[in-house]
Design a protein around this motif. Structure first.
Motif, PDB file in Angstrom:
ATOM      1  N   GLU A  45      12.129  -0.996  -6.138  1.00  0.00           N
ATOM      2  CA  GLU A  45      11.244  -0.341  -7.100  1.00  0.00           C
ATOM      3  C   GLU A  45       9.800  -0.780  -6.890  1.00  0.00           C
ATOM      4  OE1 GLU A  45      10.653   0.078 -11.940  1.00  0.00           O
ATOM      5  OE2 GLU A  45      12.093  -1.354 -11.131  1.00  0.00           O
ATOM      6  N   ASP A  46       9.603  -2.067  -6.691  1.00  0.00           N
ATOM      7  CA  ASP A  46       8.255  -2.573  -6.441  1.00  0.00           C
ATOM      8  C   ASP A  46       7.660  -1.956  -5.169  1.00  0.00           C
ATOM      9  OD1 ASP A  46       8.447  -4.129  -8.701  1.00  0.00           O
ATOM     10  OD2 ASP A  46       8.926  -5.986  -7.608  1.00  0.00           O
ATOM     11  N   THR A  47       8.482  -1.812  -4.148  1.00  0.00           N
ATOM     12  CA  THR A  47       8.021  -1.225  -2.896  1.00  0.00           C
ATOM     13  C   THR A  47       7.652   0.241  -3.080  1.00  0.00           C
ATOM     14  OG1 THR A  47       9.423  -2.750  -1.647  1.00  0.00           O
ATOM     15  CG2 THR A  47       8.640  -0.792  -0.487  1.00  0.00           C
ATOM     16  N   VAL A  48       8.481   0.973  -3.816  1.00  0.00           N
ATOM     17  CA  VAL A  48       8.176   2.390  -4.075  1.00  0.00           C
ATOM     18  C   VAL A  48       6.863   2.508  -4.834  1.00  0.00           C
ATOM     19  CG1 VAL A  48       8.906   4.428  -5.374  1.00  0.00           C
ATOM     20  CG2 VAL A  48      10.544   3.202  -3.948  1.00  0.00           C
ATOM     21  N   TRP A  49       6.662   1.658  -5.836  1.00  0.00           N
ATOM     22  CA  TRP A  49       5.403   1.712  -6.592  1.00  0.00           C
ATOM     23  C   TRP A  49       4.208   1.364  -5.707  1.00  0.00           C
ATOM     24  CZ3 TRP A  49       4.481   4.400 -10.576  1.00  0.00           C
ATOM     25  CH2 TRP A  49       5.456   4.621 -11.538  1.00  0.00           C
ATOM     26  N   LEU A  50       4.406   0.426  -4.789  1.00  0.00           N
ATOM     27  CA  LEU A  50       3.334   0.061  -3.868  1.00  0.00           C
ATOM     28  C   LEU A  50       2.971   1.237  -2.957  1.00  0.00           C
ATOM     29  CD1 LEU A  50       1.521  -2.265  -2.840  1.00  0.00           C
ATOM     30  CD2 LEU A  50       3.355  -2.822  -1.233  1.00  0.00           C
ATOM     31  N   VAL A  51       3.983   1.950  -2.465  1.00  0.00           N
ATOM     32  CA  VAL A  51       3.742   3.105  -1.600  1.00  0.00           C
ATOM     33  C   VAL A  51       3.048   4.216  -2.389  1.00  0.00           C
ATOM     34  CG1 VAL A  51       4.884   4.967  -0.323  1.00  0.00           C
ATOM     35  CG2 VAL A  51       5.601   2.607   0.011  1.00  0.00           C
ATOM     36  N   VAL A  52       3.545   4.510  -3.594  1.00  0.00           N
ATOM     37  CA  VAL A  52       2.940   5.555  -4.423  1.00  0.00           C
ATOM     38  C   VAL A  52       1.497   5.190  -4.751  1.00  0.00           C
ATOM     39  CG1 VAL A  52       3.024   6.636  -6.715  1.00  0.00           C
ATOM     40  CG2 VAL A  52       5.107   6.409  -5.365  1.00  0.00           C
ATOM     41  N   ASN A  53       1.264   3.938  -5.072  1.00  0.00           N
ATOM     42  CA  ASN A  53      -0.084   3.472  -5.380  1.00  0.00           C
ATOM     43  C   ASN A  53      -1.010   3.645  -4.180  1.00  0.00           C
ATOM     44  OD1 ASN A  53      -1.978   2.502  -7.099  1.00  0.00           O
ATOM     45  ND2 ASN A  53      -1.234   0.399  -7.114  1.00  0.00           N
ATOM     46  N   SER A  54      -0.525   3.342  -2.987  1.00  0.00           N
ATOM     47  CA  SER A  54      -1.325   3.499  -1.772  1.00  0.00           C
ATOM     48  C   SER A  54      -1.652   4.968  -1.524  1.00  0.00           C
ATOM     49  CB  SER A  54      -0.585   2.932  -0.568  1.00  0.00           C
ATOM     50  OG  SER A  54      -0.373   1.555  -0.718  1.00  0.00           O
ATOM     51  N   ILE A  55      -0.674   5.834  -1.720  1.00  0.00           N
ATOM     52  CA  ILE A  55      -0.891   7.270  -1.518  1.00  0.00           C
ATOM     53  C   ILE A  55      -1.915   7.796  -2.510  1.00  0.00           C
ATOM     54  CG2 ILE A  55       0.198   9.545  -1.718  1.00  0.00           C
ATOM     55  CD1 ILE A  55       2.740   8.241  -0.539  1.00  0.00           C
ATOM     56  N   VAL A  56      -1.765   7.443  -3.786  1.00  0.00           N
ATOM     57  CA  VAL A  56      -2.693   7.919  -4.808  1.00  0.00           C
ATOM     58  C   VAL A  56      -4.102   7.393  -4.540  1.00  0.00           C
ATOM     59  CG1 VAL A  56      -3.264   7.766  -7.266  1.00  0.00           C
ATOM     60  CG2 VAL A  56      -0.941   8.289  -6.560  1.00  0.00           C
ATOM     61  N   THR A  57      -4.209   6.145  -4.119  1.00  0.00           N
ATOM     62  CA  THR A  57      -5.524   5.575  -3.810  1.00  0.00           C
ATOM     63  C   THR A  57      -6.177   6.316  -2.644  1.00  0.00           C
ATOM     64  OG1 THR A  57      -4.799   3.404  -4.589  1.00  0.00           O
ATOM     65  CG2 THR A  57      -6.721   3.458  -3.144  1.00  0.00           C
ATOM     66  N   GLY A  58      -5.416   6.575  -1.610  1.00  0.00           N
ATOM     67  CA  GLY A  58      -5.955   7.299  -0.462  1.00  0.00           C
ATOM     68  C   GLY A  58      -6.367   8.718  -0.819  1.00  0.00           C
TER      69      GLY A  58
END
Length: 176
Positions: A45-58
């Motif tokens: 779950e933490d990894t998925v949130w990290l990926v989603v956060n990176s995508i949204v930031t980009g």
């Protein structure tokens, strides 16, 4: 980033399973397995949130950059820098004509795609409009964007024929 995320998940899993194995004398195996699975899912779950956060930031950074570029272009078109009279008139005339032609091309692409039953026809028309400003190759680049949508749409009976017709239609619109 992906490598860091993978390393983080592997390290966390290794730590959790070693901790569970070290305390095996006090607890039963079922509790250890449950805690191990809980730790795995928590790390996932933490990894998925990290990926989603990176995508949204980009994406937000890209959208902000695009907004600044569009604002700059609009301000330049409304009040261009002073140039030698004829040159400014010539550039504004070119941009005005290019906008008209690009709008017509984008509209025709959207109508073609709508007639072929391709999803996101209007979006592909807008993409064609903007990429038509890129000299020589912009329209050809815009032809690549609908390829995955056409090929992966399960409602289209023969996606390769539709793709060929859409590509030939865009080429016809571009050159005739």
């Amino acid at each position: 980033r992906l490598q860091r995320m993978q390393d983080h998940v592997i390290d966390s899993l290794t730590r959790e399973f070693h901790m569970a194995a070290g305390n095996s004398t006090e607890r039963n195996a079922g509790d250890e397995i449950k805690e191990g699975y809980f730790a795995v899912f928590k790390n996932a779950e933490d990894t998925v949130w990290l990926v989603v956060n990176s995508i949204v930031t980009g994406l937000s950074g890209g959208i902000s950059f695009l907004a600044f570029v569009l604002l700059y272009v609009l301000f330049w078109l409304w009040a261009p820098l002073p140039t030698g009279g004829k040159a400014g008139v010539l550039v504004r005339s070119y941009i005005g004509k290019k906008t008209t032609v690009s709008a017509a091309y984008g509209t025709c692409v959207a109508i073609l795609f709508y007639g072929l039953g391709i999803d996101l026809a209007v979006l592909f028309g807008v993409i064609s409009f903007f990429l038509n400003y890129v000299p020589e190759v912009g329209a050809f680049i815009s032809m690549l964007f609908p390829v995955p949508v056409i090929l992966l749409d399960g409602r289209i009976g023969n996606p390769f024929a539709v793709l060929a017709f859409a590509t030939l239609g865009q080429l016809f619109l571009k050159f005739f």
